[in-house]
Design a protein around this motif. Structure first.
Motif, PDB file in Angstrom:
ATOM      1  N   VAL A  59       0.866  -1.177   0.000  1.00  0.00           N
ATOM      2  CA  VAL A  59       0.000   0.000   0.000  1.00  0.00           C
ATOM      3  C   VAL A  59       0.900   1.222   0.000  1.00  0.00           C
ATOM      4  O   VAL A  59       1.894   1.261   0.723  1.00  0.00           O
ATOM      5  N   ILE A  60       0.568   2.201  -0.808  1.00  0.00           N
ATOM      6  CA  ILE A  60       1.248   3.497  -0.750  1.00  0.00           C
ATOM      7  C   ILE A  60       0.166   4.526  -0.447  1.00  0.00           C
ATOM      8  O   ILE A  60      -0.830   4.638  -1.176  1.00  0.00           O
ATOM      9  N   SER A  61       0.357   5.250   0.643  1.00  0.00           N
ATOM     10  CA  SER A  61      -0.644   6.226   1.076  1.00  0.00           C
ATOM     11  C   SER A  61      -0.755   7.367   0.062  1.00  0.00           C
ATOM     12  O   SER A  61       0.166   7.604  -0.718  1.00  0.00           O
ATOM     13  N   PRO A  62      -1.887   8.077   0.072  1.00  0.00           N
ATOM     14  CA  PRO A  62      -2.077   9.207  -0.854  1.00  0.00           C
ATOM     15  C   PRO A  62      -1.050  10.314  -0.614  1.00  0.00           C
ATOM     16  O   PRO A  62      -0.277  10.270   0.346  1.00  0.00           O
ATOM     17  N   ALA A  63      -1.110  11.327  -1.438  1.00  0.00           N
ATOM     18  CA  ALA A  63      -0.163  12.442  -1.378  1.00  0.00           C
ATOM     19  C   ALA A  63      -0.459  13.415  -0.238  1.00  0.00           C
ATOM     20  O   ALA A  63       0.201  14.444  -0.126  1.00  0.00           O
ATOM     21  N   THR A  64      -1.427  13.113   0.601  1.00  0.00           N
ATOM     22  CA  THR A  64      -1.752  13.940   1.758  1.00  0.00           C
ATOM     23  C   THR A  64      -1.763  13.066   3.011  1.00  0.00           C
ATOM     24  O   THR A  64      -1.914  11.849   2.919  1.00  0.00           O
ATOM     25  N   TYR A  65      -1.590  13.685   4.172  1.00  0.00           N
ATOM     26  CA  TYR A  65      -1.712  12.939   5.423  1.00  0.00           C
ATOM     27  C   TYR A  65      -3.101  12.322   5.475  1.00  0.00           C
ATOM     28  O   TYR A  65      -4.090  12.975   5.137  1.00  0.00           O
ATOM     29  N   SER A  66      -3.171  11.060   5.890  1.00  0.00           N
ATOM     30  CA  SER A  66      -4.462  10.386   5.948  1.00  0.00           C
ATOM     31  C   SER A  66      -4.410   9.239   6.955  1.00  0.00           C
ATOM     32  O   SER A  66      -3.342   8.728   7.283  1.00  0.00           O
ATOM     33  N   TYR A  67      -5.572   8.872   7.416  1.00  0.00           N
ATOM     34  CA  TYR A  67      -5.717   7.731   8.312  1.00  0.00           C
ATOM     35  C   TYR A  67      -5.951   6.515   7.431  1.00  0.00           C
ATOM     36  O   TYR A  67      -6.902   6.494   6.639  1.00  0.00           O
ATOM     37  N   ILE A  68      -5.072   5.533   7.521  1.00  0.00           N
ATOM     38  CA  ILE A  68      -5.092   4.374   6.618  1.00  0.00           C
ATOM     39  C   ILE A  68      -5.710   3.159   7.311  1.00  0.00           C
ATOM     40  O   ILE A  68      -5.352   2.820   8.439  1.00  0.00           O
ATOM     41  N   TYR A  69      -6.611   2.500   6.578  1.00  0.00           N
ATOM     42  CA  TYR A  69      -7.261   1.271   7.036  1.00  0.00           C
ATOM     43  C   TYR A  69      -7.087   0.229   5.932  1.00  0.00           C
ATOM     44  O   TYR A  69      -7.453   0.480   4.786  1.00  0.00           O
ATOM     45  N   VAL A  70      -6.515  -0.920   6.287  1.00  0.00           N
ATOM     46  CA  VAL A  70      -6.320  -2.002   5.325  1.00  0.00           C
ATOM     47  C   VAL A  70      -7.053  -3.232   5.863  1.00  0.00           C
ATOM     48  O   VAL A  70      -6.763  -3.677   6.983  1.00  0.00           O
ATOM     49  N   THR A  71      -7.981  -3.759   5.076  1.00  0.00           N
ATOM     50  CA  THR A  71      -8.784  -4.906   5.482  1.00  0.00           C
ATOM     51  C   THR A  71      -8.702  -5.983   4.418  1.00  0.00           C
ATOM     52  O   THR A  71      -8.842  -5.711   3.230  1.00  0.00           O
ATOM     53  N   TYR A  72      -8.467  -7.211   4.871  1.00  0.00           N
ATOM     54  CA  TYR A  72      -8.404  -8.377   3.980  1.00  0.00           C
ATOM     55  C   TYR A  72      -9.657  -9.201   4.235  1.00  0.00           C
ATOM     56  O   TYR A  72      -9.862  -9.711   5.330  1.00  0.00           O
ATOM     57  N   ILE A  73     -10.521  -9.319   3.225  1.00  0.00           N
ATOM     58  CA  ILE A  73     -11.736 -10.110   3.350  1.00  0.00           C
ATOM     59  C   ILE A  73     -11.499 -11.443   2.649  1.00  0.00           C
ATOM     60  O   ILE A  73     -11.280 -11.499   1.448  1.00  0.00           O
ATOM     61  N   GLN A  74     -11.529 -12.512   3.452  1.00  0.00           N
ATOM     62  CA  GLN A  74     -11.189 -13.845   2.980  1.00  0.00           C
ATOM     63  C   GLN A  74     -12.418 -14.612   2.511  1.00  0.00           C
ATOM     64  O   GLN A  74     -13.552 -14.253   2.817  1.00  0.00           O
ATOM     65  N   ALA A  75     -12.171 -15.671   1.779  1.00  0.00           N
ATOM     66  CA  ALA A  75     -13.245 -16.481   1.199  1.00  0.00           C
ATOM     67  C   ALA A  75     -14.152 -17.092   2.266  1.00  0.00           C
ATOM     68  O   ALA A  75     -15.309 -17.383   1.990  1.00  0.00           O
ATOM     69  N   ASP A  76     -13.659 -17.259   3.489  1.00  0.00           N
ATOM     70  CA  ASP A  76     -14.486 -17.833   4.555  1.00  0.00           C
ATOM     71  C   ASP A  76     -15.419 -16.807   5.187  1.00  0.00           C
ATOM     72  O   ASP A  76     -16.156 -17.128   6.120  1.00  0.00           O
ATOM     73  N   GLY A  77     -15.391 -15.562   4.693  1.00  0.00           N
ATOM     74  CA  GLY A  77     -16.281 -14.530   5.216  1.00  0.00           C
ATOM     75  C   GLY A  77     -15.689 -13.741   6.364  1.00  0.00           C
ATOM     76  O   GLY A  77     -16.380 -12.926   6.974  1.00  0.00           O
ATOM     77  N   SER A  78     -14.405 -13.935   6.663  1.00  0.00           N
ATOM     78  CA  SER A  78     -13.790 -13.152   7.732  1.00  0.00           C
ATOM     79  C   SER A  78     -13.123 -11.913   7.148  1.00  0.00           C
ATOM     80  O   SER A  78     -12.559 -11.943   6.053  1.00  0.00           O
ATOM     81  N   ALA A  79     -13.230 -10.828   7.898  1.00  0.00           N
ATOM     82  CA  ALA A  79     -12.599  -9.561   7.533  1.00  0.00           C
ATOM     83  C   ALA A  79     -11.525  -9.281   8.579  1.00  0.00           C
ATOM     84  O   ALA A  79     -11.834  -9.075   9.757  1.00  0.00           O
ATOM     85  N   VAL A  80     -10.270  -9.294   8.157  1.00  0.00           N
ATOM     86  CA  VAL A  80      -9.138  -9.117   9.063  1.00  0.00           C
ATOM     87  C   VAL A  80      -8.556  -7.724   8.853  1.00  0.00           C
ATOM     88  O   VAL A  80      -8.211  -7.349   7.725  1.00  0.00           O
ATOM     89  N   GLN A  81      -8.440  -6.983   9.953  1.00  0.00           N
ATOM     90  CA  GLN A  81      -7.859  -5.641   9.894  1.00  0.00           C
ATOM     91  C   GLN A  81      -6.340  -5.773   9.904  1.00  0.00           C
ATOM     92  O   GLN A  81      -5.764  -6.203  10.900  1.00  0.00           O
ATOM     93  N   LEU A  82      -5.690  -5.424   8.806  1.00  0.00           N
ATOM     94  CA  LEU A  82      -4.226  -5.478   8.748  1.00  0.00           C
ATOM     95  C   LEU A  82      -3.613  -4.205   9.301  1.00  0.00           C
ATOM     96  O   LEU A  82      -2.544  -4.231   9.907  1.00  0.00           O
ATOM     97  N   VAL A  83      -4.291  -3.071   9.074  1.00  0.00           N
ATOM     98  CA  VAL A  83      -3.822  -1.781   9.569  1.00  0.00           C
ATOM     99  C   VAL A  83      -5.030  -0.926   9.891  1.00  0.00           C
ATOM    100  O   VAL A  83      -5.995  -0.874   9.121  1.00  0.00           O
TER     101      VAL A  83
END
Length: 180
Positions: A59-83
């Motif tokens: 992930v490369i953040s935008p050109a401005t300061y921002s709050y970053i959220y990274v979520t991986y949604i897996q085939a089993d229906g789980s959503a894991v917060q990576l960041v």
């Protein structure tokens, strides 16, 4: 005759997305068209990954300061917060900051494709302000995550306040069992 049987009629490109990909795309439609959005690369943008394949995420953040959220949604229906921002006073991510996951380099965890298999996605959201009052659970169901996300995008303490200023990127792919 059906319209699809008429000569010289084009329907354009149509992409049918399974749940929860379709819901994520609808929820983040406006954010996905933002000019200054985070960059996302998952496994070199391969559309299909097999059991045992590496799953590096960049992930490369935008050109401005921002709050970053990274979520991986897996085939089993789980959503894991990576960041997600942490702490009572959350700090934004600097502009053009590179975040790496799953590559096993420099002590980072190594992600490998494994069961269950099927449609998966990674969502990156960059927000000018924190999206959630407190960090959300590290693991939720896809439905819980998308409901929490929708509420955070809709809710405003004062109805006269503008919509949240967010941008987003999504990478969709399918994981499969190795076949002989």
């Amino acid at each position: 005759k059906a319209i699809s049987e008429q000569p010289e009629i084009s329907f354009g490109a149509v992409w049918i997305a399974p749940w929860p990909q379709c819901e994520a795309l609808l929820t983040l439609d406006k954010a996905l068209s933002s000019q200054d959005r985070p960059s996302l690369t998952v496994a070199e943008n391969k559309l299909e990954l097999r059991k045992g394949d590496e799953l590096p995420i960049q992930v490369i953040s935008p050109a401005t300061y921002s709050y970053i959220y990274v979520t991986y949604i897996q085939a089993d229906g789980s959503a894991v917060q990576l960041v997600q921002p942490q702490g009572a006073v959350q700090s934004p991510t600097p502009p053009n900051q590179k975040l790496l996951f799953g590559d096993g380099v420099n002590g980072r965890q190594r992600f490998l494709v494994d069961a269950p298999f099927g449609p998966e996605l990674v969502i990156v959201i960059a927000s000018r302000s924190p999206l959630f009052e407190v960090p959300i659970a590290r693991r939720l169901s896809d439905r819980e995550y998308l409901s929490v996300l929708r509420r955070s995008l809709i809710y405003r303490a004062d109805a006269s306040l503008p919509d949240r200023d967010i941008s987003a990127s999504i990478s969709t792919f399918t994981t499969r069992e190795v076949t002989q």
